[in-house]
Each structure stands twice: as structure tokens, then as C-alpha cells.
Design a protein around this motif. Structure first.
Motif, short mmCIF file in Angstrom:
data_model
loop_
_atom_site.label_atom_id
_atom_site.label_comp_id
_atom_site.label_asym_id
_atom_site.label_seq_id
_atom_site.Cartn_x
_atom_site.Cartn_y
_atom_site.Cartn_z
N GLY A 71 1.12 -1.23 0.23
CA GLY A 71 -0.46 -0.03 0.20
C GLY A 71 0.86 1.26 -0.12
N MET A 72 1.80 1.18 0.52
CA MET A 72 3.13 2.18 0.27
C MET A 72 3.55 2.52 -0.84
SD MET A 72 3.93 4.25 3.48
CE MET A 72 4.44 5.50 2.93
N THR A 91 0.28 4.06 -3.15
CA THR A 91 -0.02 5.56 -2.88
C THR A 91 1.59 6.71 -2.99
OG1 THR A 91 0.86 5.16 -0.32
CG2 THR A 91 -1.86 4.64 -1.29
N LEU A 92 2.24 6.10 -2.30
CA LEU A 92 3.82 6.57 -2.40
C LEU A 92 3.57 6.85 -4.47
CD1 LEU A 92 5.97 6.27 -0.03
CD2 LEU A 92 5.05 7.91 -0.22
N ASP A 134 1.60 7.12 -6.93
CA ASP A 134 1.12 7.74 -7.86
C ASP A 134 0.90 8.79 -6.95
OD1 ASP A 134 -2.48 5.43 -6.85
OD2 ASP A 134 -0.77 6.13 -8.39
N ILE A 135 1.66 9.69 -6.42
CA ILE A 135 1.95 10.72 -5.13
C ILE A 135 3.19 11.58 -5.83
CG2 ILE A 135 3.02 12.43 -3.10
CD1 ILE A 135 0.89 10.57 -1.44
N PRO A 146 3.49 8.42 10.07
CA PRO A 146 2.64 8.53 8.63
C PRO A 146 3.01 10.03 8.00
CG PRO A 146 0.80 9.16 10.73
CD PRO A 146 2.69 8.34 10.90
N LEU A 147 4.13 9.74 7.39
CA LEU A 147 4.55 10.61 6.76
C LEU A 147 4.27 12.26 5.98
CD1 LEU A 147 4.94 10.51 3.05
CD2 LEU A 147 6.76 8.66 3.70
N ASP A 148 4.59 13.38 5.80
CA ASP A 148 3.45 14.14 5.23
C ASP A 148 3.77 14.34 4.10
OD1 ASP A 148 3.16 18.20 5.63
OD2 ASP A 148 2.84 16.46 4.10
N PRO A 149 3.01 13.71 2.84
CA PRO A 149 3.57 13.95 1.98
C PRO A 149 4.39 15.02 1.10
CG PRO A 149 1.25 12.11 0.92
CD PRO A 149 1.93 13.39 3.12
N ALA A 150 3.85 15.90 1.50
CA ALA A 150 4.23 17.37 0.97
C ALA A 150 5.40 17.72 0.99
CB ALA A 150 3.20 18.70 1.30
N ILE A 184 7.60 15.41 -1.18
CA ILE A 184 7.98 16.14 -2.78
C ILE A 184 9.10 17.17 -2.40
CG2 ILE A 184 6.82 17.81 -4.68
CD1 ILE A 184 5.49 14.34 -4.16
N ARG A 209 1.33 2.50 12.39
CA ARG A 209 2.04 4.14 11.84
C ARG A 209 2.04 3.54 10.04
NH1 ARG A 209 6.70 5.72 16.29
NH2 ARG A 209 4.97 7.53 16.52
N LEU A 258 -1.26 4.17 8.78
CA LEU A 258 -1.63 5.37 8.44
C LEU A 258 -1.41 5.89 8.24
CD1 LEU A 258 -1.64 6.08 13.28
CD2 LEU A 258 -4.23 6.19 10.88
N SER A 259 -0.26 6.01 7.64
CA SER A 259 0.68 6.32 6.09
C SER A 259 0.26 6.25 5.65
CB SER A 259 2.12 6.09 6.22
OG SER A 259 2.46 6.87 5.93
N VAL A 260 -0.36 4.50 4.76
CA VAL A 260 -0.74 4.29 3.46
C VAL A 260 -2.48 5.21 3.68
CG1 VAL A 260 -2.26 2.87 2.46
CG2 VAL A 260 -0.10 2.35 3.12
N ARG A 270 -3.11 7.95 4.80
CA ARG A 270 -2.84 9.88 5.25
C ARG A 270 -2.39 9.87 3.39
NH1 ARG A 270 1.20 13.17 8.29
NH2 ARG A 270 0.65 15.81 7.74
N ASN A 271 -1.58 8.69 2.97
CA ASN A 271 -1.45 9.08 1.30
C ASN A 271 -2.59 9.77 1.04
OD1 ASN A 271 2.07 9.30 2.13
ND2 ASN A 271 1.74 6.83 1.42
N SER A 272 -2.76 8.55 0.64
CA SER A 272 -4.74 8.20 -0.18
C SER A 272 -5.53 9.41 0.26
CB SER A 272 -5.37 6.88 0.33
OG SER A 272 -4.45 5.53 -0.25
N TYR A 290 -3.93 12.09 1.09
CA TYR A 290 -3.70 13.68 0.50
C TYR A 290 -3.07 13.54 -1.45
CZ TYR A 290 1.08 16.44 -1.65
OH TYR A 290 1.81 17.26 -2.28
N PHE A 291 -3.89 12.06 -1.81
CA PHE A 291 -3.25 12.16 -3.30
C PHE A 291 -5.13 12.88 -3.46
CE2 PHE A 291 -2.98 10.39 -7.81
CZ PHE A 291 -3.71 9.80 -7.99
N ASN A 335 -2.34 8.58 15.47
CA ASN A 335 -0.86 9.51 15.77
C ASN A 335 -0.25 9.16 16.34
OD1 ASN A 335 1.82 8.65 14.19
ND2 ASN A 335 2.06 10.69 14.20
#
Lengths: 123, 257
Positions: A15-16, A19-20, A22-23, A106-110, A113, B54, B57-59, B61-63, B65-66, B94
Motif C-alpha cells: 500500500g505504501m 500510494t507513494l 501515485d503521489i 505517517p509521513l507528510d507527502p508534501a 515532494i 504507523r 496510517l501512512s497509507v 494519509r497518502n491516499s 493527500y492523493f 498517530n
């Protein structure tokens, strides 16, 4: 040869990776993915990547070992580490081996980037 | 009630409105082996759970955002609101995970002079504050406390989150700094629902919460974080009026900033 920077994303969480990817693609990068360290190393040997984004703790070759092997083989993309383990030993080890950023899950995608758009690769 | 009336006669303004609970962490923990063991047991479980949680949660949060980026202007307000709610709960979850990890207290503190402005900024960046809450940070330039910087930010983030949750209809969040010869402190104040004396007495116990939806780890984590840094937590509250929570840290020997 494309004009978009090429990014490799390696993580054993499917999943990681999805989603990453795609972002990062939506942000204008070309993206390859790998499910573990071995597959990431194989890709890094086959292409010239601008940035490698990888999970620190992966089965088999982990993220820190991945950096070491890349340096030993003179494969030198910029390295950005991501991790759900926020204990300082993982962060310190990744930085000591050359990761220019370590982002906590959970990282901040912004932020990712922004890190991808970091300083240009030397020479 | 008798004591309350007497206190009113002695010091009308402050004691009329406030009751005080002071909690000196180190003697309390040293004398409460059961509490220490409970916290350690929670911590051992927390370390393993934190990583798995985590990842998930990361997956998520990514979705989120996307979807926000990809759908952008096409999102109607209701859909955007749902995505905002999802992101808010990811951040809250979190924080719960982080509190479980802090309660394990595995990492020794790396204490130093922490710039208060940086710590408050780090804490506020971890906790989304709704638009109806006015945030005032009234700390002098170059103010500092002696603490581990990451632990200080985590403690402040917990206090800010508690204050935000105490003000569902909006209000004011105030952060102030003070110091004397022996201690420096930060106070997080809100104009929320406040606590009764019974609640105040139990606040800070792991798994105590007045909310049926929350397990109540925030103040327990704050106590642990403060105590690990030679500090203590002081809670003053006025039911229906608000709460002040102060983190007091000893100044280092030789004390200069």
C-alpha cells in the motif's frame, strides 16, 4: 532519455509503494517501485536514478545496507529514507550512511515532494 | 464546600476560580511501583504496535493527500469535509500511537536549553487547531526551558490537543512562559469545559478519560515526559471556565541561558 527526474520507491508495504508512487508521479516525476532491498538494488544497477526513496527496515537488504552497497558500487542517487521506527538509532544510522532526509511515517507527502525537489545532483 | 468558602475569604479572585493539583513526578513514580510497571507493560506492547499502526496510517494519509491533489477543484464541500475529517483522525490516531511509545520511556532524554518558540511551533505543527479557536503564544524572545527538545514538543502537543478537544464550540488557547531562580515553565491554558476536582485528581492516570471515545493516554504521556526531564505537571482548572496545565522544569546548575 526523459526529462523528468527518475525516482525509485522501495518499501515492503504494498500500500505504501502504490500510494507513494501515485503521489510522486502526480508531482511530475518518473517512478519505479521495488518491494524489497534486493529488487531495489537490481533496479539501481540497471538504471540511473536521481533519487531513491526507501523504507529503512525491510526484510533482506534493509535501507541502510542498500545505501552502503550503492556507495560501494558507485551507484549514487540521492537517498531519502522513510521509517515507522522513530527510535533515534535508525535515524542516526541512515543519516550517517548518507540519507539526506529521514521522514517519519505517517509521513507528510508534501514534505516528501519538497525533499524530492532538493538540491541538484552533483556532476 | 466548607474549605471552598474559607479559601474564598482568604484570596477571593484566584482561589475562588481555581483549584490546584500539583503533581511532583519523581517522588510519585518512585513510590508507585504498580504505576511504573503498568507504564512499562504498556510500553512493551506499544513499541510493536506503533510500527504496524504507523504503516497503516501512512497509507491512509497518502491516499487522502492523493485524493485532495488529484480531485482538487472538483471536490464539493461535503466531500472535502469528509477528507478533512479523515486526515484529522489519522493525526489523532498517530498522537495516540506516539503517546504509547513515549510511555515506554525507552530513550533517555537529551536535555538542553530548548528554545520555547521552536518547541511551541513544533507542537502546533503536530496538532491541527480548528478555525474557531484563537491561539495566542505570549512567550518572551529567547525564552527557554531545560529539557529534551523532542519530548518537550510531544508534551506540548498533547496539552494543545487536550485543550482543542475541550473547546468543541471554539475558544482561546494561550501559551505562556515564566521563570524564577529555580524553575522555568510553560503553561497551556484554554477556555474550555474545565475539570471537576474528581476528574483533576485522576487526570494523568493511564487509561483515564472523560471521553467515551478516548482511552486517555495524553496526560499520562505528559507526566512521563515531564518526569523524565526532571519536571513536573501542575493542573489548575475551573469547571465551565477552562484549564491551565503548567510544565515546570528545573533550571540547570549554574542556570544561565
Amino acid at each position: 532519455m526523459g526529462t523528468r527526474p527518475l525516482v525509485l520507491i522501495a518499501d515492503d508495504n504494498p500500500g505504501m509503494v502504490e500510494t507513494l508512487a501515485d503521489i510522486v508521479a502526480a508531482a511530475g516525476f518518473e517512478v519505479d517501485t521495488a518491494p524489497d532491498g534486493e529488487a531495489a538494488l537490481a533496479l539501481l544497477r540497471s538504471k540511473r536514478y536521481d533519487v531513491a526513496v526507501f523504507d529503512i527496515v525491510m526484510p533482506g537488504i534493509n535501507g541502510v545496507e542498500l545505501i552502503r552497497r550503492c556507495r560501494a558500487e558507485k551507484l549514487a542517487p540521492r537517498f531519502i529514507a522513510i521509517t515507522a521506527y522513530t527510535g533515534s538509532e535508525y535515524v542516526n544510522e541512515a543519516r550517517a550512511e548518507g540519507a539526506e532526509a529521514v521522514l517519519a511515517k505517517p509521513l507528510d507527502p508534501a514534505l516528501l515532494i519538497t525533499a524530492l525537489h532538493g538540491p541538484a545532483r552533483p556532476g | 464546600m466548607q474549605t471552598y468558602t474559607l479559601a474564598l475569604a482568604v484570596s477571593p479572585r484566584r482561589i475562588l476560580a481555581a483549584r490546584r493539583m500539583e503533581d511532583d513526578i519523581r517522588p510519585a513514580l518512585a513510590g508507585d511501583a504498580l504505576l511504573v510497571e503498568r507504564l512499562r507493560a504498556i510500553g512493551r506492547l506499544a513499541d510493536g504496535l506503533a510500527v504496524d499502526l504507523r504503516q497503516s496510517l501512512s497509507v491512509i494519509r497518502n491516499s487522502i493527500y492523493f485524493l485532495n491533489v488529484h480531485l482538487g477543484e472538483t471536490l464539493d464541500e461535503k466531500v472535502r469535509r469528509h477528507l478533512t475529517l479523515m486526515l484529522r483522525e489519522v493525526n489523532v490516531t498517530n498522537r495516540i500511537v506516539s503517546n504509547l511509545v513515549w510511555l515506554s520511556a525507552r530513550r533517555p532524554p537529551d536535555r538542553g536549553h530548548c528554545d520555547v518558540a521552536l518547541a511551541v511551533h513544533a507542537a502546533l505543527s503536530q496538532v491541527p487547531v480548528p478555525a474557531g479557536i484563537k491561539v495566542d503564544v505570549l512567550t518572551p524572545p529567547h525564552a527557554s526551558v531545560f529539557s529534551d527538545a523532542e519530548m518537550l514538543a510531544a508534551a506540548l502537543a498533547n496539552l494543545i490537543l487536550n485543550s482543542v478537544q475541550a473547546m468543541p464550540e471554539g475558544g482561546r488557547l494561550l501559551i505562556t512562559h515564566g521563570e524564577d531562580a529555580s524553575e522555568a515553565w510553560l503553561t497551556v491554558s484554554d477556555t474550555g469545559c474545565g475539570m471537576t476536582e474528581e476528574v483533576r485528581r485522576q487526570a494523568g492516570e493511564p487509561l483515564f478519560s472523560t471521553s467515551p471515545q478516548r482511552a486517555g493516554l495524553g496526560l499520562a504521556a505528559v507526566r512521563t515526559l515531564a518526569g523524565a526531564n526532571g519536571g513536573r505537571v501542575v493542573i489548575e482548572s475551573r469547571p465551565g471556565k477552562g484549564t491551565d496545565v503548567t510544565l515546570r522544569f528545573l533550571r540547570p546548575p549554574g542556570g544561565s541561558e
